[in-house]
Motif scaffolding. Structure first.
Motif, PDB file in Angstrom:
ATOM      1  N   ILE A 189       0.860  -1.185   0.000  1.00  0.00           N
ATOM      2  CA  ILE A 189       0.000   0.000   0.000  1.00  0.00           C
ATOM      3  C   ILE A 189       0.896   1.235   0.000  1.00  0.00           C
ATOM      4  N   PHE A 190       0.642   2.129  -0.919  1.00  0.00           N
ATOM      5  CA  PHE A 190       1.486   3.316  -1.088  1.00  0.00           C
ATOM      6  C   PHE A 190       0.783   4.542  -0.517  1.00  0.00           C
ATOM      7  N   SER A 191       1.539   5.381   0.174  1.00  0.00           N
ATOM      8  CA  SER A 191       1.023   6.653   0.680  1.00  0.00           C
ATOM      9  C   SER A 191       1.665   7.808  -0.074  1.00  0.00           C
ATOM     10  N   ASP A 192       0.821   8.687  -0.603  1.00  0.00           N
ATOM     11  CA  ASP A 192       1.342   9.851  -1.325  1.00  0.00           C
ATOM     12  C   ASP A 192       1.984  10.873  -0.405  1.00  0.00           C
ATOM     13  N   VAL A 193       1.652  10.841   0.883  1.00  0.00           N
ATOM     14  CA  VAL A 193       2.032  11.933   1.775  1.00  0.00           C
ATOM     15  C   VAL A 193       3.118  11.569   2.785  1.00  0.00           C
ATOM     16  N   ASN A 194       3.420  10.290   2.949  1.00  0.00           N
ATOM     17  CA  ASN A 194       4.381   9.906   3.978  1.00  0.00           C
ATOM     18  C   ASN A 194       5.775  10.452   3.690  1.00  0.00           C
ATOM     19  N   ILE A 195       6.456  10.835   4.752  1.00  0.00           N
ATOM     20  CA  ILE A 195       7.809  11.375   4.623  1.00  0.00           C
ATOM     21  C   ILE A 195       8.805  10.290   4.201  1.00  0.00           C
ATOM     22  N   VAL A 196       8.510   9.033   4.561  1.00  0.00           N
ATOM     23  CA  VAL A 196       9.310   7.877   4.131  1.00  0.00           C
ATOM     24  C   VAL A 196       8.405   6.979   3.295  1.00  0.00           C
ATOM     25  N   GLN A 197       8.812   6.686   2.076  1.00  0.00           N
ATOM     26  CA  GLN A 197       8.017   5.837   1.204  1.00  0.00           C
ATOM     27  C   GLN A 197       8.783   4.562   0.879  1.00  0.00           C
ATOM     28  N   TRP A 198       8.100   3.643   0.230  1.00  0.00           N
ATOM     29  CA  TRP A 198       8.657   2.300   0.034  1.00  0.00           C
ATOM     30  C   TRP A 198      10.045   2.279  -0.628  1.00  0.00           C
ATOM     31  N   PRO A 199      10.302   3.026  -1.696  1.00  0.00           N
ATOM     32  CA  PRO A 199      11.646   2.952  -2.293  1.00  0.00           C
ATOM     33  C   PRO A 199      12.766   3.289  -1.300  1.00  0.00           C
ATOM     34  N   ARG A 200      12.546   4.305  -0.467  1.00  0.00           N
ATOM     35  CA  ARG A 200      13.567   4.663   0.537  1.00  0.00           C
ATOM     36  C   ARG A 200      13.724   3.554   1.564  1.00  0.00           C
ATOM     37  N   THR A 210      13.066  -1.624  -6.580  1.00  0.00           N
ATOM     38  CA  THR A 210      11.900  -0.936  -6.031  1.00  0.00           C
ATOM     39  C   THR A 210      10.646  -1.607  -6.579  1.00  0.00           C
ATOM     40  N   PRO A 211       9.539  -1.489  -5.895  1.00  0.00           N
ATOM     41  CA  PRO A 211       8.307  -2.148  -6.370  1.00  0.00           C
ATOM     42  C   PRO A 211       7.926  -1.672  -7.769  1.00  0.00           C
ATOM     43  N   SER A 212       7.491  -2.607  -8.601  1.00  0.00           N
ATOM     44  CA  SER A 212       7.049  -2.259  -9.951  1.00  0.00           C
ATOM     45  C   SER A 212       5.614  -1.763  -9.953  1.00  0.00           C
ATOM     46  N   ARG A 213       4.876  -2.060  -8.882  1.00  0.00           N
ATOM     47  CA  ARG A 213       3.485  -1.621  -8.785  1.00  0.00           C
ATOM     48  C   ARG A 213       3.085  -1.614  -7.318  1.00  0.00           C
ATOM     49  N   TYR A 214       1.961  -0.964  -7.038  1.00  0.00           N
ATOM     50  CA  TYR A 214       1.387  -0.973  -5.695  1.00  0.00           C
ATOM     51  C   TYR A 214      -0.067  -1.422  -5.794  1.00  0.00           C
ATOM     52  N   ALA A 215      -0.500  -2.187  -4.801  1.00  0.00           N
ATOM     53  CA  ALA A 215      -1.866  -2.692  -4.825  1.00  0.00           C
ATOM     54  C   ALA A 215      -2.868  -1.560  -4.661  1.00  0.00           C
ATOM     55  N   LEU A 216      -2.542  -0.626  -3.774  1.00  0.00           N
ATOM     56  CA  LEU A 216      -3.417   0.506  -3.484  1.00  0.00           C
ATOM     57  C   LEU A 216      -2.568   1.738  -3.229  1.00  0.00           C
ATOM     58  N   SER A 217      -3.156   2.908  -3.459  1.00  0.00           N
ATOM     59  CA  SER A 217      -2.457   4.166  -3.189  1.00  0.00           C
ATOM     60  C   SER A 217      -3.449   5.138  -2.573  1.00  0.00           C
ATOM     61  N   PHE A 218      -3.005   5.856  -1.513  1.00  0.00           N
ATOM     62  CA  PHE A 218      -3.872   6.795  -0.819  1.00  0.00           C
ATOM     63  C   PHE A 218      -3.123   8.100  -0.546  1.00  0.00           C
ATOM     64  N   ASP A 219      -3.898   9.178  -0.337  1.00  0.00           N
ATOM     65  CA  ASP A 219      -3.306  10.469   0.013  1.00  0.00           C
ATOM     66  C   ASP A 219      -3.610  10.855   1.455  1.00  0.00           C
ATOM     67  N   HIS A 264      11.846  12.414  12.602  1.00  0.00           N
ATOM     68  CA  HIS A 264      10.993  13.373  13.302  1.00  0.00           C
ATOM     69  C   HIS A 264      10.114  14.011  12.231  1.00  0.00           C
ATOM     70  N   ALA A 265       8.823  13.708  12.257  1.00  0.00           N
ATOM     71  CA  ALA A 265       7.952  14.157  11.170  1.00  0.00           C
ATOM     72  C   ALA A 265       6.839  15.087  11.619  1.00  0.00           C
ATOM     73  N   HIS A 266       6.490  15.100  12.905  1.00  0.00           N
ATOM     74  CA  HIS A 266       5.425  15.977  13.401  1.00  0.00           C
ATOM     75  C   HIS A 266       6.025  17.037  14.317  1.00  0.00           C
ATOM     76  N   HIS A 267       5.635  18.288  14.087  1.00  0.00           N
ATOM     77  CA  HIS A 267       6.270  19.403  14.788  1.00  0.00           C
ATOM     78  C   HIS A 267       5.222  20.406  15.268  1.00  0.00           C
ATOM     79  N   ILE A 268       5.433  20.944  16.454  1.00  0.00           N
ATOM     80  CA  ILE A 268       4.641  22.065  16.948  1.00  0.00           C
ATOM     81  C   ILE A 268       5.234  23.333  16.343  1.00  0.00           C
ATOM     82  N   VAL A 269       4.395  24.120  15.670  1.00  0.00           N
ATOM     83  CA  VAL A 269       4.885  25.309  14.954  1.00  0.00           C
ATOM     84  C   VAL A 269       3.971  26.494  15.267  1.00  0.00           C
TER      85      VAL A 269
END
Length: 294
Positions: A189-200, A210-219, A264-269
């Protein structure tokens, strides 16, 4: 004392920040010609050119940059005056913004605890993937997702996050996964928004392909987590964001040693002057304590 038109000052601030009259017009809900007219009026008022065109769009002239620095301080004074007027009320309103997944998965289940501790603070929570525009004085605290790159704002990272492959127990029992490379032949399952994605993640664990395809993709991260809970594939996501599903036994790490990437992906700003506001101090101290507790 002759003051420049406030609409023109606001137009300059937004155009300077976005580097585009068309983008500024969209944010201000005006036409492009109306924003251009406001800038022209301001240049006539001050008697000099404030913007010049470059290959990347509009940029401030040296005189424009000096003027923008001065008015930004004045806008802060106006925002603080409005804040002080609001604070005169018995019940304070804390205006929060965050990404949709953080709001729904991590923050909202904890807000009742904050309300119990601070019943005099009423919470307004909005969510989107867009960063808050503090110059419009509509948000007190933004909880942002991504790499911290906001030098003009106060920034505190909430917690380190382990990004790991996650799977439903039922799906895991039907698969034979021993190594990271084994995942290449499974439904991911692929996420369009994650800071770390499958290839990394694959590269970090010694898999050159790297994966040639993903079963599902979400944002949306919460949709990725829910799809994994439903057994639709294997998710790569934060164990913090998935902690509810993990505690309920709906998701488990694919690998016993978890094989994480830590970020570290979530920050108080928020703007530095907001640190003077009691409701911001009380909320951020509570939020950091919740983050430390896990």
């Amino acid at each position: 004392m002759r003051l420049p038109p406030f609409k023109s000052i606001l137009a300059l601030e937004v155009v300077a920040r976005l580097g585009s009259i068309s983008k500024a017009a969209e944010e201000l809900n005006l036409t492009v010609s109306a924003v251009s007219h406001q800038i022209t009026n301001l240049e006539t008022f001050v008697g000099c050119t404030l913007f010049e065109r470059s290959h990347s769009g509009l940029r401030l002239t040296p005189a424009g940059a000096r003027f923008q620095r001065e008015i930004s301080g004045a806008l802060d004074v106006i925002a603080n005056a409005a804040q002080q007027a609001r604070s005169a009320e018995t019940v304070e309103v804390l205006r929060l913004h965050s990404s949709p997944s953080f709001a729904s998965v991590w923050l909202m289940p904890r807000l009742s605890a904050f309300r119990a501790l601070h019943p005099d603070i009423r919470v307004q929570l909005s969510s989107s993937h867009l960063e808050s525009d503090f110059t419009r004085a509509e948000i007190d605290v933004d909880i942002r997702y991504g790499l911290a790159h906001w030098p003009s704002l106060h920034v505190e990272s909430l917690f380190p996050e382990e990004i790991i492959p996650l799977i439903s127990p039922a799906l895991k029992s039907n698969l034979s996964i021993e190594t990271p490379e084994d995942l290449l032949k499974e439904d991911l399952i692929f996420s369009d928004v994650n800071i770390v994605q499958w290839p990394r993640w694959f590269a970090a664990h010694g898999v050159p392909n790297t994966p040639s395809r993903y079963a599902l993709s979400f944002d949306r991260a919460y949709m990725v987590i829910e799809a994994a809970v439903q057994g639709l594939g294997i998710a790569l996501d934060s164990s913090k964001m998935a902690e509810g599903a993990i505690k309920r036994g709906e998701l488990v790490p694919v690998f016993p040693d978890r094989k994480p990437i830590t970020v570290h992906a979530h920050h108080i700003v928020y703007p530095k002057q907001h640190s003077q506001w009691p409701r911001v101090v009380r909320f951020t101290e509570w939020l950091k304590n919740e983050a430390r507790q896990g």
